[in-house]
Design an enzyme around this catalytic site. Structure first.
Site, PDB file in Angstrom:
ATOM      1  N   ARG A   1      42.914  16.700  50.472  1.00 33.87           N
ATOM      2  CA  ARG A   1      42.329  17.731  49.944  1.00 33.87           C
ATOM      3  C   ARG A   1      43.844  18.803  49.750  1.00 33.87           C
ATOM      4  O   ARG A   1      44.397  18.591  51.050  1.00 33.87           O
ATOM      5  CB  ARG A   1      41.754  18.457  50.632  1.00 33.87           C
ATOM      6  CG  ARG A   1      39.631  17.704  50.336  1.00 33.87           C
ATOM      7  CD  ARG A   1      39.290  17.618  48.887  1.00 33.87           C
ATOM      8  NE  ARG A   1      38.323  17.310  49.032  1.00 33.87           N
ATOM      9  CZ  ARG A   1      37.863  15.687  48.257  1.00 33.87           C
ATOM     10  NH1 ARG A   1      39.529  14.665  48.164  1.00 33.87           N
ATOM     11  NH2 ARG A   1      36.560  15.686  48.081  1.00 33.87           N
TER      12      ARG A   1
ATOM     13  N   ARG B   1      48.183  42.395  39.156  1.00 31.20           N
ATOM     14  CA  ARG B   1      47.971  40.697  39.717  1.00 31.20           C
ATOM     15  C   ARG B   1      48.893  39.764  38.369  1.00 31.20           C
ATOM     16  O   ARG B   1      48.742  39.417  37.132  1.00 31.20           O
ATOM     17  CB  ARG B   1      46.918  40.790  39.475  1.00 31.20           C
ATOM     18  CG  ARG B   1      45.784  41.574  40.458  1.00 31.20           C
ATOM     19  CD  ARG B   1      46.789  41.968  41.976  1.00 31.20           C
ATOM     20  NE  ARG B   1      45.840  43.056  42.841  1.00 31.20           N
ATOM     21  CZ  ARG B   1      46.579  42.515  44.096  1.00 31.20           C
ATOM     22  NH1 ARG B   1      46.734  42.286  44.369  1.00 31.20           N
ATOM     23  NH2 ARG B   1      45.797  43.605  45.012  1.00 31.20           N
TER      24      ARG B   1
ATOM     25  N   ALA C   1      41.627  47.231  49.350  1.00 30.17           N
ATOM     26  CA  ALA C   1      41.934  46.029  49.957  1.00 30.17           C
ATOM     27  C   ALA C   1      42.699  45.753  50.409  1.00 30.17           C
ATOM     28  O   ALA C   1      43.796  45.885  49.717  1.00 30.17           O
ATOM     29  CB  ALA C   1      40.913  45.116  49.271  1.00 30.17           C
TER      30      ALA C   1
ATOM     31  N   LEU D   1      45.342  42.461  53.404  1.00 32.45           N
ATOM     32  CA  LEU D   1      45.378  41.194  53.959  1.00 32.45           C
ATOM     33  C   LEU D   1      44.732  41.576  55.426  1.00 32.45           C
ATOM     34  O   LEU D   1      45.451  42.472  56.156  1.00 32.45           O
ATOM     35  CB  LEU D   1      46.284  40.839  54.190  1.00 32.45           C
ATOM     36  CG  LEU D   1      46.784  40.458  52.776  1.00 32.45           C
ATOM     37  CD1 LEU D   1      48.234  39.877  52.440  1.00 32.45           C
ATOM     38  CD2 LEU D   1      46.054  39.035  52.482  1.00 32.45           C
TER      39      LEU D   1
ATOM     40  N   GLU E   1      42.924  50.385  54.927  1.00 33.14           N
ATOM     41  CA  GLU E   1      43.360  50.787  54.168  1.00 33.14           C
ATOM     42  C   GLU E   1      43.253  51.185  52.979  1.00 33.14           C
ATOM     43  O   GLU E   1      43.877  51.497  51.799  1.00 33.14           O
ATOM     44  CB  GLU E   1      42.690  48.679  53.032  1.00 33.14           C
ATOM     45  CG  GLU E   1      43.424  47.537  54.042  1.00 33.14           C
ATOM     46  CD  GLU E   1      45.007  47.216  53.069  1.00 33.14           C
ATOM     47  OE1 GLU E   1      45.056  47.644  52.199  1.00 33.14           O
ATOM     48  OE2 GLU E   1      45.381  46.379  54.044  1.00 33.14           O
TER      49      GLU E   1
ATOM     50  N   GLU F   1      45.650  53.337  50.011  1.00 32.65           N
ATOM     51  CA  GLU F   1      45.868  52.903  48.820  1.00 32.65           C
ATOM     52  C   GLU F   1      44.953  54.407  48.277  1.00 32.65           C
ATOM     53  O   GLU F   1      45.147  54.558  47.303  1.00 32.65           O
ATOM     54  CB  GLU F   1      44.914  51.997  48.762  1.00 32.65           C
ATOM     55  CG  GLU F   1      45.946  50.771  49.303  1.00 32.65           C
ATOM     56  CD  GLU F   1      45.350  49.146  48.102  1.00 32.65           C
ATOM     57  OE1 GLU F   1      43.984  49.155  47.680  1.00 32.65           O
ATOM     58  OE2 GLU F   1      45.904  47.665  48.691  1.00 32.65           O
TER      59      GLU F   1
ATOM     60  N   PRO G   1      36.260  28.188  47.892  1.00 32.93           N
ATOM     61  CA  PRO G   1      36.344  27.654  48.917  1.00 32.93           C
ATOM     62  C   PRO G   1      36.621  26.236  49.417  1.00 32.93           C
ATOM     63  O   PRO G   1      36.502  25.715  49.541  1.00 32.93           O
ATOM     64  CB  PRO G   1      34.626  27.954  49.478  1.00 32.93           C
ATOM     65  CG  PRO G   1      33.827  28.165  48.361  1.00 32.93           C
ATOM     66  CD  PRO G   1      34.889  29.418  47.550  1.00 32.93           C
ATOM     67  N   GLY G   2      36.596  25.609  47.719  1.00 31.96           N
ATOM     68  CA  GLY G   2      37.392  24.755  46.647  1.00 31.96           C
ATOM     69  C   GLY G   2      38.572  24.358  47.588  1.00 31.96           C
ATOM     70  O   GLY G   2      39.411  23.445  47.143  1.00 31.96           O
TER      71      GLY G   2
ATOM     72  N   GLU H   1      40.549  31.327  52.123  1.00 29.73           N
ATOM     73  CA  GLU H   1      40.372  33.092  52.397  1.00 29.73           C
ATOM     74  C   GLU H   1      38.733  33.835  52.565  1.00 29.73           C
ATOM     75  O   GLU H   1      38.031  32.701  51.693  1.00 29.73           O
ATOM     76  CB  GLU H   1      41.276  33.306  51.172  1.00 29.73           C
ATOM     77  CG  GLU H   1      41.063  35.471  50.571  1.00 29.73           C
ATOM     78  CD  GLU H   1      40.705  35.640  49.324  1.00 29.73           C
ATOM     79  OE1 GLU H   1      41.658  37.130  49.537  1.00 29.73           O
ATOM     80  OE2 GLU H   1      41.577  35.527  48.893  1.00 29.73           O
TER      81      GLU H   1
ATOM     82  N   GLU I   1      51.646  47.750  43.973  1.00 24.86           N
ATOM     83  CA  GLU I   1      51.333  49.419  44.784  1.00 24.86           C
ATOM     84  C   GLU I   1      52.390  50.226  44.211  1.00 24.86           C
ATOM     85  O   GLU I   1      51.625  51.569  43.875  1.00 24.86           O
ATOM     86  CB  GLU I   1      51.369  49.028  45.951  1.00 24.86           C
ATOM     87  CG  GLU I   1      50.238  48.439  46.628  1.00 24.86           C
ATOM     88  CD  GLU I   1      49.826  48.235  48.398  1.00 24.86           C
ATOM     89  OE1 GLU I   1      50.791  48.891  48.686  1.00 24.86           O
ATOM     90  OE2 GLU I   1      48.884  47.409  48.854  1.00 24.86           O
TER      91      GLU I   1
END
Length: 222
Positions: A53, A80, A92, A94, A109, A113, A131-132, A136, A161
């Site tokens: 995987r 993005r 949002a 990290l 955040e 922001e 999730p695959g 995160e 930003e």
């Protein structure tokens, strides 16, 4: 093919994801980036077979649905690069500050922001974004009783930003945009749907300091 009538219905008190760890018999780090690491794991399944995987290690993140007294949500518009879109997004960021509490990260955040603070915080949703393919995990908060604040000392807008804008939009208009396919950021989609459901039904939300199972320390077999 399974008979639909034979498929088990799970009881409400049994609905919950559980941590599980299949042994990793070999790992190869393909690339260690600024934020994420791309790895290939050879994993041993319960029947003894092995699976290969490819996935992305990620530090996790927090997002904020900041709702004002007129049921408008505070958003940023940000480019993005991987998506090739300028997206409407909730504030949002990290979870990359060592030992920082999750709520503190969300509050930071929001200030960085959107130049806002909030006096009321609740947990809306905990989620894995993909999730695959990625580890995160994200917690989305609902922030209310908003007030303006200055950006934290020493914080400077950099990269994408530096080009983002701050806007507000009615929650109902955001829902229309989600269902029409015009709004695609996963934190916005999930957070706005959850906020609308909670507000319309009067659902009691979890306290801001609630446990977050995906972030609980646990051994991983490597």
């Amino acid at each position: 093919m399974a008979d639909p009538e034979s498929i088990t219905t799970v009881a409400a008190d049994e609905l919950g994801d559980r941590a599980e760890d299949w042994p990793v018999v070999h790992r190869e780090v393909r690339h260690a980036g600024h934020v994420t690491t791309y790895v290939t794991d050879t994993v041993q399944a319960p029947d003894g077979s092995t699976l290969t995987r490819d996935w992305i290690e990620h530090p996790g993140a927090v997002g904020v649905i900041a709702l004002d007294s007129d049921e408008r949500v505070v958003l940023v518009q940000q480019y993005r690069h991987p998506a090739g879109f300028r997206l409407f997004e909730p504030p949002a960021g990290l979870l990359d500050v060592a030992e920082e509490e999750w709520l503190i990260g969300a509050q930071r955040e929001l200030a960085e922001e959107a130049m806002l603070a909030a006096d009321r915080w609740d947990v809306l949703v905990d989620m894995f974004t993909s999730p695959g393919a990625s580890g995160e995990n994200v917690r989305i908060y609902l922030a209310r009783d908003l007030r303006p604040v200055a950006r934290p000392d020493g914080f400077e807008l950099e990269g994408e930003e530096a080009d983002m804008s701050i806007v507000r939009a009615r929650l109902d208009d955001l829902l229309d945009g989600v269902f029409a396919g015009r709004l695609q950021n996963p934190l916005l989609v999930t957070g706005c749907l959850a906020a609308a459901q909670a507000l319309r039904t009067g659902r009691e939300l979890r306290p801001a300091d609630s446990p977050w199972p995906a972030r609980a320390p646990r051994p991983r077999t490597r």
